[in-house]
Write an enzyme that holds these catalytic residues in place. Sequence first.
Site, mmCIF file in Angstrom:
data_model
loop_
_atom_site.group_PDB
_atom_site.id
_atom_site.type_symbol
_atom_site.label_atom_id
_atom_site.label_comp_id
_atom_site.label_asym_id
_atom_site.label_seq_id
_atom_site.Cartn_x
_atom_site.Cartn_y
_atom_site.Cartn_z
ATOM 1 N N CYS A 281 41.686 33.553 31.811
ATOM 2 C CA CYS A 281 41.187 33.624 33.188
ATOM 3 C C CYS A 281 42.137 32.971 34.185
ATOM 4 C CB CYS A 281 39.790 33.032 33.300
ATOM 5 S SG CYS A 281 39.689 31.339 32.737
ATOM 6 N N HIS B 97 44.693 25.995 44.072
ATOM 7 C CA HIS B 97 43.378 26.592 44.345
ATOM 8 C C HIS B 97 43.246 27.135 45.761
ATOM 9 C CE1 HIS B 97 42.610 24.484 40.598
ATOM 10 N NE2 HIS B 97 41.774 25.469 40.384
HETATM 11 C C1 PEP Z 1 43.358 27.770 34.949
HETATM 12 O O1 PEP Z 1 43.723 26.598 34.950
HETATM 13 O O2 PEP Z 1 44.089 28.722 34.575
HETATM 14 C C2 PEP Z 1 42.000 28.124 35.410
HETATM 15 C C3 PEP Z 1 41.543 29.349 35.322
HETATM 16 O O3 PEP Z 1 41.270 27.136 36.009
HETATM 17 P P1 PEP Z 1 41.526 26.645 37.517
HETATM 18 O O4 PEP Z 1 42.509 27.610 38.139
HETATM 19 O O5 PEP Z 1 40.232 26.620 38.215
HETATM 20 O O6 PEP Z 1 42.107 25.294 37.326
#
Ligand code: PEP
Length: 585
Positions: A515, A199
């Site tokens: 996403c 993240h």
């Molecule tokens: C994912 O895991 O692909 C997602 C979009 O959620 P995050 O990146 O916030 O874990």
Amino acid sequence: MGPNKTVFCQGLAVSGGIAIGVAQVREIGAIEAPEYVVAKSNIAKELKRLDHAVILTRRQVRRLQNRVDALDGEVAKELGFLLDAYQMMLKDSRLVRGAGIKIVNLRINAEAAIQREITEISSAFQSMTDSYIAARLDDIRDVGNRIIRNLTRKPIKRFSSAPKGSIIIAKQLTPADMAQIDPERIAGVASVLGGAEGHTAIMARALGIPMVLGIENLLTNVKNGETVIVDGSAGEVLINPDKTKLEQYRRRRDTIQRKNRQLARLRQLPALSIDGTQFQLMANVELPMELPTVLQAGAEGIGLLRSEFMFMNRNSPPDEEEQYQHLCKFIKDMNGQQVTFRSLDIGADKSHQGTIGELDDSAASALGLRGIRLALLNEGLLETQFRAVLRAAAHGPVRILLPMISAVGEVHKAKKILGKAARKLKRRKIAIPEPLPPLGVMIEVPGAALAADALAQVSDFFAIGSNDLTMYTLAADRANEHVAHLYDPLHPAVLRLIQFATNAALRARIPISICGEMAGDSRFTALLIGLGLHELSMTPASIPHVKQRIRNMDAAAAAARAALIMDQKDSARIAVLLDDFNNLA
Ligand code: PEP
Ligand code: MG
């Protein structure tokens, strides 16, 4: 340029673009403390503040000691000794005494006094290479930081004193650190630890800050104030570049900026393939400050609003009203386009730094109380989020998305809490949408992908989280640079799970989007589209790139290529087939 030799470091290309600036080295383990002058009449009060913070820290360490006392084994014994030493330091030590003297003599605030004392003690011992002394210095720093944290109970704006154009050099930056970075001030970032899909990396891409992670020898090579180039596209960092290199990178930076300006012209055009298939490109967002880029990129809605960023860098969770106001900002700016609000997904690399209390330790594990698991144990927390969303839904179309779902039962429980939130609002005579907003689930746990048929029966939509899906399928931590080579979204296992979930959604006639970071990489667009996905949500800056790829692509040909790819056994062959297809365009 300078008298020093140019040093070249290779790391992971994490956030594209080129930044040229001045290094600001963040001391290991340091936390920032504001410094201000204290009026003579307030000195006694300031000493009392320091006293209180020390007492509070002592109590916190005592609690840790109690926990350790309950454990057995060598490590527990070691930890016990360490915490005993911490208690000694908090009773009578140069650190605390010295800070008190500084408050009186220099008339500065308590947190600055502790910070200065740490720096002085560190520099006094710096020349010693003894590992025992180095470890003791770390302990002093840790105790000092704990006191500072107790003094500065309100969030500190990190890197706010860094001059404009700074390049942050650090051992590690957390997603919460990144959320406080001002992109107007910080030109680029490089660090020792971190993976491309963690993240921290996602935040850098969202803010458009070039970033390179996973550079092992970074801190030994760069000093404060040196000129640094961060090439986030190639994963390279140059320290003390000579005149020719500087010129070369300046030209490359200008070319990238020119290309981005050209792509921006696509803003008003639809994401329509050559053979006339329409796709929907949406934005992933974390913070309201990203909204201008979302609008600039021409996003057709928000496909993922990561609500956990609202819980970072603070001491208590936001209440219903604050969350409602926060969400309203997104809904208002999106002007009638859909906003997908994801409930709290805290845990793993997204720390909540005690916002929620007792559950810290278990949430720190990627396999622990992360996402919906934590939320279902804190029903009040989830219900508050739901009440905020239901109120905000009066101002524009909203969907609710649940993270880390692994079982149908979790969806049922969340639905019940949503119903409860709705009833409470009705009792308060607050208008809520009828029917309630669509409730969807993230497909990011391999088990959820394999049980997609069952989940489709209880969900209004799916959003594939390919970041976590890749991590959990391949057991490779997305935020760990050492396993970055194993983290491969083109692995047949990952692709099969994506295909499986997509087909389940198409059969159940529920919308499905993707996403994860894959969605924003135009290299993967043909494959995702070929697998039947029509909605892609990504970091706003990627939207024009993906749109351009779609507008040059025949969707039927992409489907045929995806079918061929799905017959392959290894990701190297898949990559070749995909790149060949992309090169034909
Ligand atoms: C994912 O895991 O692909 C997602 C979009 O959620 P995050 O990146 O916030 O874990
Ligand atoms: Mg995820």
